[in-house]
Design an enzyme around this catalytic site. Structure first.
Site, PDB file in Angstrom:
ATOM      1  N   ASP A 194       0.755  -1.102  -0.002  1.00  0.00           N
ATOM      2  CA  ASP A 194      -0.003   0.002   0.015  1.00  0.00           C
ATOM      3  C   ASP A 194       1.085   1.364  -0.243  1.00  0.00           C
ATOM      4  O   ASP A 194       1.983   1.124   0.166  1.00  0.00           O
ATOM      5  CB  ASP A 194      -0.948  -0.010   1.312  1.00  0.00           C
ATOM      6  CG  ASP A 194      -0.194  -0.178   2.537  1.00  0.00           C
ATOM      7  OD1 ASP A 194       1.066   0.225   2.804  1.00  0.00           O
ATOM      8  OD2 ASP A 194      -0.662  -0.889   3.510  1.00  0.00           O
ATOM      9  N   LYS A 216      -3.841   1.377  -5.306  1.00  0.00           N
ATOM     10  CA  LYS A 216      -4.703   1.587  -6.742  1.00  0.00           C
ATOM     11  C   LYS A 216      -6.104   1.052  -6.910  1.00  0.00           C
ATOM     12  O   LYS A 216      -6.855   1.294  -7.864  1.00  0.00           O
ATOM     13  CB  LYS A 216      -3.726   0.991  -7.676  1.00  0.00           C
ATOM     14  CG  LYS A 216      -2.635   1.926  -7.772  1.00  0.00           C
ATOM     15  CD  LYS A 216      -1.556   1.661  -9.032  1.00  0.00           C
ATOM     16  CE  LYS A 216      -0.419   2.716  -9.174  1.00  0.00           C
ATOM     17  NZ  LYS A 216       0.458   2.070 -10.351  1.00  0.00           N
TER      18      LYS A 216
END
Length: 409
Positions: A194, A216
């Site tokens: 992340d 994303k």
């Protein structure tokens, strides 16, 4: 003359250590790790050795050495500063054909202790031909390459196909990843990251590693977490070793518990590698101790991702305001004005020192210091951006007001 290298299996065998100072303190832990029956002879011992004695790991005879101490010993470590006494002990050991290590004179000993580095099940021992500095230099060079994954000595047991490891990458500086975490990352087939994971670590991955960027995922927080859980389970079921690389520590507001439960529910073996939490490390990098003698006897870590007035917030801000210690707030930059207001409303003094640290431990670290009544405006003026850690309490000024303390991080 070159010594003959040998690994001793000492489990359950008696090892005599004569001396209770710094050298003995360094030697005993490795002997205990080898499951040796350690007997310590010395009138006085260091507090660290006393802790082993109190825990029942070491037998201590609080007196000077006696010749009968060598009886039944398989190995002797002489860790005294008196050359005459050391020579006498080593002569007695030699007469009984017991190998003897001498801290005072290795050339008069019958055994040498190498410079050692350990990486999981792999132990590398280096002898420098009688030059300890040379042995340490070579040992350190090998150790650094092992830790960085440049030398893959052995696949860690938890890096088996079909397994998942939740690895905390620390607060941002890639050098703050734990040794175990780096070894697992080097063995990964799939890495799920992340935005808070230390980005420079990704440059060290093998070219064939599948990189899944969870930041994303174009869904809300709950849906995104479900997708992360699905990827972890799916790739593990494909027989791959999956590393979930998380910022800070997996269990400090990192939803690591949810990911572990998802793996367990799917029957996927999972392990957890703790990481250095930004709640403590980032203030430290900015020169702020979260506790300090005479200023703070407690510190609290809270999430500020929900405003104090939000109905789903589980934080008792009124109770926090009544505390006299340190409050470390993660994910609270957006709600800083409301957090500062509610703390003052419930009793925290407006002049309470506050620091806000952006991207702590990295080259982009930026620190804003202010008071509780002015910090929101100061942060806005400085245009700080997430991730940032907010520290509230007198410790913010601890190293600038204490003349005996260093002002550097």
């Amino acid at each position: 003359m070159n010594p003959y290298p040998l690994g001793l299996v000492l489990q359950g065998l008696r090892v005599l250590v004569v001396g209770g100072g710094a050298v003995a303190t360094r030697r005993v832990p490795a002997l205990l790790d080898a499951a040796a029956d350690v007997v310590l002879v010395s009138p006085h011992i260091t507090p660290a050795l006393r802790a082993h004695v109190d825990a029942g790991r070491v037998t201590w005879h609080a007196r000077r050495f006696e010749p009968s101490d060598i009886e039944d010993a398989w190995l002797v470590h002489v860790a005294v500063s008196d050359p005459a006494a050391a020579a006498g002990i080593s002569e007695l050991a030699a007469a009984r054909r017991v190998f003897c290590v001498r801290a005072d004179d290795r050339h008069a000993a019958t055994a040498w202790t190498p410079a050692v580095t350990r990486q999981g099940p792999v132990t590398v021992a280096v002898l420098g031909g009688g030059d300890p500095a040379r042995a340490v230099a070579v040992r350190d060079a090998i150790g650094e390459r092992l830790a960085a994954g440049a030398i893959v000595a052995a696949t860690p047991p938890e890096a088996a196909p079909g397994r998942v490891a939740l690895v905390g990458s620390g607060p941002g500086d890639p050098e703050l990843l734990t040794v175990r975490g780096r070894r697992l990352l080097a063995a990964a087939d799939v890495v799920v990251i992340d935005r808070l994971a230390a980005g420079l670590l990704l440059d060290e991955l093998r070219p064939e590693v599948e990189l899944f960027d969870a930041s994303k995922i174009p869904y809300g927080p709950s849906a995104a977490q479900e997708e992360i859980n699905r990827v972890l389970v799916d790739r593990a079921r494909q027989g791959k070793f999956v590393v979930r690389l998380k910022g800070g520590d997996p269990y400090v507001f990192g939803r690591g518990g949810e990911e572990l439960l998802a793996c367990v529910a799917a029957g996927v073996p999972v392990s957890v590698v703790p990481g250095i939490s930004s709640s403590i490390a980032v203030p430290a990098a900015a020169g702020i101790p979260v506790t300090h003698r005479g200023l703070a006897h407690e510190f609290v870590v809270v999430s500020g991702h929900l405003a104090p007035s939000h109905p789903e917030s589980l934080v008792d801000w009124a109770a926090l305001a009544r505390l006299r210690g340190t409050i470390s707030v993660l994910m609270g930059l957006k709600n800083l004005p409301a957090i500062a207001a509610v703390l003052q409303e419930h009793g925290r003094a407006p002049d309470t020192p506050v620091a806000v640290i952006q991207e702590g431990t990295t080259r982009d670290q930026k620190v804003v210091r202010a008071r509780l009544s002015t910090v929101a405006d100061a942060v806005k003026e400085a245009a700080l951006r997430p991730p940032a850690v907010i520290v509230v309490g007198p410790v913010v000024d601890a190293l600038t007001r204490d003349p005996e303390a260093s002002s550097s991080p």
